[in-house]
Design a protein around this motif. Structure first.
Motif: not given
Length: 233
Positions: A111-140
């Motif tokens: 997988v190319p490094a340019s296609k990888i984004v890191l979320d360093f604050a996914g401490f819990r499943t709830l954090d990871s899911v909600v941050r994907t939309r609210q911080v990384f502006d990604t739904d769907n």
């Protein structure tokens, strides 16, 4: 009198066990339609969010839960079902950094490094899911993890009005201990959602995917790792 007390306690215990079982099944029933067992049937989405876990057990053995998630993420990318991978996990110590570890192994998997984004604050499943939309502006988006974890993550997404689906990667055998722990994790998630109304521990500024690798600043517990140091790993 003593027998009545014992019978009463047994009845209460039975009701509690039945309630826990039904709540566990409810989470599974609510999310089954959004879970896919193989890449071929998975609808294409721009972003795949990989839920982090440790690469090794405490005894030094390789964690198969981790290996299957990495392989599933790589397969989803190479099949064209995912364009970018968001790696979400814990990053509390210099010696333990789930997103960077996953990044290294996914690059090895092609997988190319340019296609990888890191979320360093996914401490819990709830954090990871909600941050994907609210911080990384990604739904769907597509969540990538084992089926039992898919169910909890998708249930959280549903309650937060987040559009998500899940690629269920293989689950290692002899997972009884993990499955029992999952029951209590689901009870915790239900409490977070319906009683405590918990939100992610950290949010921060919104950054759309693709986004540059950035370490959060000013957050206690984050090791000092710069983007340059990440690229050397």
């Amino acid at each position: 009198m003593r027998k009545r007390l014992i019978y009463g306690l047994l009845i209460v215990a039975g009701i509690a066990i039945a309630t826990i079982f039904l709540l566990d099944r409810w989470v599974s029933w609510q999310t089954s339609s959004a879970i896919y067992e193989n890449v071929e049937s998975l609808p294409a989405r721009d972003v795949g969010m990989v839920l982090g876990t440790s690469k090794y057990y405490a005894n030094g053995a390789l964690n198969q839960y981790y290996s299957y998630r990495i392989q599933g993420a790589a397969n989803a990318y190479h099949s064209g079902k995912i364009k970018y991978l968001l790696l979400s996990g814990d990053n509390g110590e210099h010696s333990y950094n789930e997103p960077i570890t996953m990044r290294k192994d996914l690059i090895k998997a092609g997988v190319p490094a340019s296609k990888i984004v890191l979320d360093f604050a996914g401490f819990r499943t709830l954090d990871s899911v909600v941050r994907t939309r609210q911080v990384f502006d990604t739904d769907n988006f597509t969540i990538i993890t084992q089926r039992f974890h898919c169910e909890r993550a998708l249930f959280i997404a549903m309650q937060k009005n987040i559009d998500a689906q899940c690629l269920a990667v293989p689950t290692p055998k002899n997972m009884l201990k993990v499955r029992v722990r999952e029951i209590f994790a689901r009870l915790g998630a239900l409490a977070d959602l319906f009683i405590l109304n918990r939100e992610p521990r950290f949010l921060g500024e919104q950054e759309s995917i693709p986004a540059p690798i950035k370490m959060p600043e000013g957050i206690k517990g984050y090791p000092a790792v710069s983007p340059e140091e990440i690229d050397k790993l």
